[in-house]
Design a protein around this motif. Structure first.
Motif, short mmCIF file in Angstrom:
data_model
loop_
_atom_site.label_atom_id
_atom_site.label_comp_id
_atom_site.label_asym_id
_atom_site.label_seq_id
_atom_site.Cartn_x
_atom_site.Cartn_y
_atom_site.Cartn_z
N LEU A 1 57.96 14.91 82.94
CA LEU A 1 56.59 14.77 83.39
C LEU A 1 56.33 13.36 83.88
O LEU A 1 57.01 12.41 83.45
N THR A 2 55.36 13.20 84.76
CA THR A 2 54.92 11.86 85.15
C THR A 2 54.09 11.25 84.03
O THR A 2 53.77 11.92 83.04
N LYS A 3 53.70 10.00 84.18
CA LYS A 3 52.92 9.33 83.14
C LYS A 3 51.58 10.02 82.90
O LYS A 3 51.05 9.99 81.80
N ASP A 4 51.03 10.66 83.97
CA ASP A 4 49.76 11.37 83.80
C ASP A 4 49.97 12.86 83.55
O ASP A 4 49.11 13.69 83.84
N ASN A 5 51.17 13.21 83.02
CA ASN A 5 51.49 14.55 82.52
C ASN A 5 51.59 15.64 83.60
O ASN A 5 51.40 16.82 83.31
N GLN A 6 51.93 15.27 84.83
CA GLN A 6 52.22 16.28 85.84
C GLN A 6 53.69 16.66 85.72
O GLN A 6 54.57 15.81 85.70
#
Length: 391
Positions: free
Chosen positions: A348-353
């Motif tokens: 996931l990306t840092k913003d949870n995508q």
């Protein structure tokens, strides 16, 4: 896509023959070669190096196909492939940054190496296919590159084009027609989609030879006749099949001579992109490389993370963070090399995508562009040791 022209990096080798984009052979010396390219694309003839014999570019400049060639003695396929790959990288060619896979194939009855790459350039994720071979007294390399954000539009065009490379005149049965290549015929790309298999189960085939499941893949043996090879479980079963003229049925035999068949349920060459090609949100490029533990029974440092998972306990889940300043291919494996366990990986990306999710048996790989990622691991039942390496 920005500055696509900068992607057209001219590289090594010298050549004395032309690879024709039509069915009319153009011969130089003892060489005859053919490759089919999308009819609406622009053929570039200006400023090409001696080794670059053909270059075609999509109208929006988000994809291109190049063919390089050189006469001479055969140094071996591995040498041809590695030399060309290194030459592109040394000259700043971004599209060979991260090799995803490499496998031996047959290209028009000639041994060849097929390689797939993912990379990051000028704010864009790129995907590339390449075929390295030797035929009719010379080395030949076909390369196709496209922006991953345009995968639905260009992935299969590029893949089919480089796989159309031939060293003898194409069959007259493939001339004409209304396909984007100016040819008809069944073509291996018609395998892409969902199929009802003779076993009663469903089989899914993605472009680029990809399939769900650990150790599963497929290869195009003859695009003109629609002959494909399907490899299950790292070669436990190998099927050689021929697609019907309408692309709705496939039939053939496995390696021990048993009949194998399937009927298409849905999907087409443009409808199902492989999981490696995704429109992942771009992130700011981090300033440094690092890997660190967040939680769980694991250790994480640059180039290596490893640990264990056990269902039903506090160690059923692990999480670590990866910061990478360049495109990176992560290789997740079973450290015991037995393939008897399973664990799930979510990136996931840092913003949870969600970037990608896979279940690892023996091994799997995931390519990420520059950024900072959360990497989570889950037991798929019982105990699982895990290991991740990158370079």
């Amino acid at each position: 896509m920005r500055n696509n022209k900068c992607l057209l990096i001219y590289i090594l080798l010298t050549a004395v023959f032309l690879l024709s984009g039509t069915h009319k052979a153009t011969a130089y010396g003892d060489y005859d070669f053919w490759i089919q390219t999308p009819t609406a694309w622009t053929q570039n003839t200006q400023g090409l190096s001696n080794d670059l014999k053909k270059q075609v570019i999509s109208p929006d400049r988000n994809a291109f196909i190049e063919v390089y060639a050189a006469p001479g003695n055969n140094p071996g396929l591995q040498t041809i492939a590695d030399h060309m790959e290194k030459g592109i990288l040394n000259r700043g060619g971004a599209y060979f940054q991260n090799r995803i896979n490499s496998r031996n194939i047959m290209q028009d009855n000639h041994p060849a190496i097929f390689r797939e790459y993912s990379s990051f350039y000028n704010g864009n994720r790129l995907h590339a296919y390449a075929i390295f071979t030797y035929a009719n007294g010379g080395a030949v390399v076909a390369i196709g590159v496209f922006a991953e954000s345009f995968a639905q539009q260009y992935q299969n065009l590029v893949y089919q084009s480089i796989n159309s490379l031939r060293f003898s005149p194409p069959s007259s049965a493939t001339a004409g027609g209304n396909s984007p290549y100016g040819t008809s015929g069944n073509g291996c790309e018609q395998l892409v989609g969902k199929w009802k298999w003779f076993t009663g189960s469903e089989a899914q085939f993605y472009a680029g030879g990809r399939m769900p499941g650990n150790g599963n893949s497929w290869q195009c043996l003859d695009p003109a006749r629609g002959v494909v090879k399907i490899i299950w479980s790292n070669g436990r079963w190998v099927d050689t099949l021929t697609l019907s003229a309408d692309g709705r049925k496939v039939e053939g035999k496995n390696q021990i001579g048993n009949r194998v068949w399937g009927t298409k349920i849905s999907g087409g060459s443009q409808s199902v992109p492989p999981p490696a090609v995704q429109n992942v949100p771009q992130q700011p490029r981090p300033k440094m490389n690092y890997a660190r533990k967040i939680r769980g029974n694991l250790a994480a440092s640059w180039r290596l993370a490893h640990g264990s998972l056990k269902a039903g306990t506090a160690d059923s889940r692990g999480e670590w963070e990866l910061s990478t300043v360049s495109g990176t291919t992560l290789r997740f494996t079973d450290p015991y090399k037995q393939g008897k366990q399973r664990y799930r990986v979510k990136i996931l990306t840092k913003d949870n995508q969600l970037v990608e999710e896979v279940v690892v048996g023996m091994s799997e790989h995931i390519t990420v562009s520059p950024g900072v990622y959360k990497i989570r691991l889950f037991s798929e039942g019982g105990y699982a040791g895990w290991r991740c390496e990158w370079h």
